[in-house]
Design an enzyme around this catalytic site. Structure first.
Site, PDB file in Angstrom:
ATOM      1  CG  ASP A  73      -1.973   0.995   1.287  1.00  0.00           C
ATOM      2  OD1 ASP A  73      -2.384   1.444   0.204  1.00  0.00           O
ATOM      3  OD2 ASP A  73      -2.440   1.344   2.400  1.00  0.00           O
ATOM      4  CG  HIS A  74      -0.554   4.865   0.228  1.00  0.00           C
ATOM      5  ND1 HIS A  74      -0.971   5.866  -0.636  1.00  0.00           N
ATOM      6  CD2 HIS A  74      -1.670   4.453   0.877  1.00  0.00           C
ATOM      7  CE1 HIS A  74      -2.273   6.047  -0.507  1.00  0.00           C
ATOM      8  NE2 HIS A  74      -2.727   5.189   0.387  1.00  0.00           N
TER       9      HIS A  74
ATOM     10  CG  ASP B  18       0.668   7.698  -3.492  1.00  0.00           C
ATOM     11  OD1 ASP B  18       0.534   8.483  -4.453  1.00  0.00           O
ATOM     12  OD2 ASP B  18       0.178   7.902  -2.370  1.00  0.00           O
TER      13      ASP B  18
ATOM     14  N   GLY C 257      -7.756   8.085   7.502  1.00  0.00           N
ATOM     15  CA  GLY C 257      -7.973   8.332   8.924  1.00  0.00           C
ATOM     16  C   GLY C 257      -9.446   8.502   9.271  1.00  0.00           C
TER      17      GLY C 257
ATOM     18  N   GLY D 237      -9.122   5.697   1.322  1.00  0.00           N
ATOM     19  CA  GLY D 237      -9.829   6.437   2.373  1.00  0.00           C
ATOM     20  C   GLY D 237     -11.290   6.061   2.451  1.00  0.00           C
ATOM     21  CB  SER D 238     -13.080   3.253   1.065  1.00  0.00           C
ATOM     22  OG  SER D 238     -12.837   3.871  -0.169  1.00  0.00           O
ATOM     23  CB  SER D 239     -12.732   3.862   7.022  1.00  0.00           C
ATOM     24  OG  SER D 239     -11.849   2.765   7.125  1.00  0.00           O
TER      25      SER D 239
ATOM     26  CG  ASP E  81      -5.652   0.798   8.221  1.00  0.00           C
ATOM     27  OD1 ASP E  81      -5.945   0.019   9.133  1.00  0.00           O
ATOM     28  OD2 ASP E  81      -4.531   1.335   8.138  1.00  0.00           O
ATOM     29  CB  THR E  82      -9.967   4.376   9.534  1.00  0.00           C
ATOM     30  OG1 THR E  82      -8.793   5.056   9.096  1.00  0.00           O
ATOM     31  CG2 THR E  82     -10.559   5.098  10.713  1.00  0.00           C
TER      32      THR E  82
END
Ligand code: G3H
Ligand code: 13P
Ligand code: ZN
Length: 349
Positions: A83-84, A105, A190, A224-226, A268-269
């Site tokens: 990731d990244h 990235d 986040g 950022g899909s949390s 992740d978050t």
């Protein structure tokens, strides 16, 4: 089953019209939680490790744990993804270790903070694509920049500062030959993504749809899909945490994305929240306990519950047995002879 090419996983997801969650891991319990959820829901999985995760767990520990997961769950296709990745060297080291997919990235310079130029991004991503494809490894690129900073990675600011330009997305896909394309549509990493339930002024699903119209066969990736569910926030705060009120990406917006070319959904978050809430609960309710298993077990179960729910919501549930994994060497041959296309289909404006 050996680790599977992420390209194959995403090609199959496109055929089936579903999305695949990509869940971050740092330790054994998180890997076990993902595998328990995958087994329960019969889902193919993408497990991903950030640079921070690779450092925290030490490369070899983490990679051997993933190999154990593959050995213990032969019926589940697993892709292991960097990731990244912030540079060619980071991606190369993941590939040489045995990862079957990497994200270059290049939207940020190698410091992981400063936005790069379009030309710099194309150059470093293409270099990674050439190295990876020769070895049958999948590459995700990113065009546009996400908001927020996680573990020192990110440009900071709101997610609205560097939204992806659809024309640039087309040029980037054509010039790099990436297998999957991460785009910036207003999300950030986040817990603090939005200060209220997001609408079209802050979460640019219209941009995603415009990109999908121009690149109808390209696998899009939502970072950022949390969803940052309120019930998980509440558990943390009930047991002594101090989270400020916040909103994530509603699952129905992700599902709209999946209907418009999103194949990989990064989460992740939500798992971090589930783990922390479960541990806080044990600490608060039974302060006399001190055996790590007393809180790591509920933490692992809480994460597995979130992952299983997302697998169902993204549509990957039930698809683990749909296809036979293709050996990574065969995938490399496919890139070389053109049977695995790296030229995006581009639709007119
Ligand atoms: O990219 C963001 C993921 O949540 C990973 O975060 O860099 O803190 O491990 P991390
Ligand atoms: P979240 O912080 O929304 O879970 O995003 C994770 C991510 O995009 C990892 O690359
Ligand atoms: Zn991300």
């Amino acid at each position: 089953m050996p680790l599977v090419s992420m390209r194959q996983l995403l090609d199959e997801a496109a055929k089936g019209g579903y999305g695949v969650g990509a869940f971050n891991v740092n330790d054994m319990e998180q890997i076990q939680a993902i595998m328990a959820a995958a087994k329960e829901t019969k889902s193919p999985v993408i497990v991903q490790a950030s640079r921070g995760a690779r450092q925290f767990a030490e490369d070899l520990y983490l990679f051997k744990l993933i190999q154990a997961a593959a050995e213990l769950n032969p019926e589940i296709p697993i892709a292991m993804h960097q990731d990244h990745g912030n540079s060619f060297e980071t991606c190369k080291s993941a590939i040489l270790l045995g990862y079957t997919s990497v994200m270059m990235d290049g939207s940020l310079k190698s410091d992981g903070k400063t936005p790069s130029t379009f030309e710099e991004n194309v150059e470093v991503t293409k270099k990674v694509v050439d190295f990876a494809h020769e070895r049958g490894v999948t590459v995700e690129g990113e065009i546009g920049v996400l908001g927020g900073v996680e573990d020192g990675h990110g440009a900071g600011g709101s997610g609205l500062e560097h939204i992806t330009d659809p024309d640039q997305a087309v040029e980037f896909a054509e010039r790099t030959g990436v297998d999957a394309l991460a785009i910036a549509i207003g999300t950030s990493h986040g817990a603090y993504k939005f200060s209220k339930k997001p609408d079209g002024s802050v979460l640019k699903m219209d941009v995603l749809i415009a990109i999908h119209k121009r690149l109808p066969n390209t696998h899009l990736v939502m970072h950022g899909s949390s969803s940052v569910p309120k019930d998980l926030q509440d558990i943390i705060n009930k047991y002594g945490g101090k989270l400020k009120e916040t909103w994530g990406v509603p699952v129905e917006e992700i599902q709209l994305g999946i209907r418009n070319g999103v194949r990989k959904v990064n989460v992740d978050t939500d798992n971090r929240l589930a783990i922390t809430g479960a541990i806080r609960k044990v600490f608060a309710e039974t302060p006399e306990k001190f055996d790590p298993r007393d809180y790591l077990k509920p933490a692992r179960e809480a994460m597995a519950k979130v992952v299983a729910l997302r697998m169902t919501q993204f549509g990957q549930a039930g698809h683990a047995g749909d296809y036979a994994p293709i050996d990574i060497k065969e995938i490399a041959k496919g890139y070389a002879d053109g049977t695995l296309s790296t030229h995006p289909l581009v639709a007119a404006k």
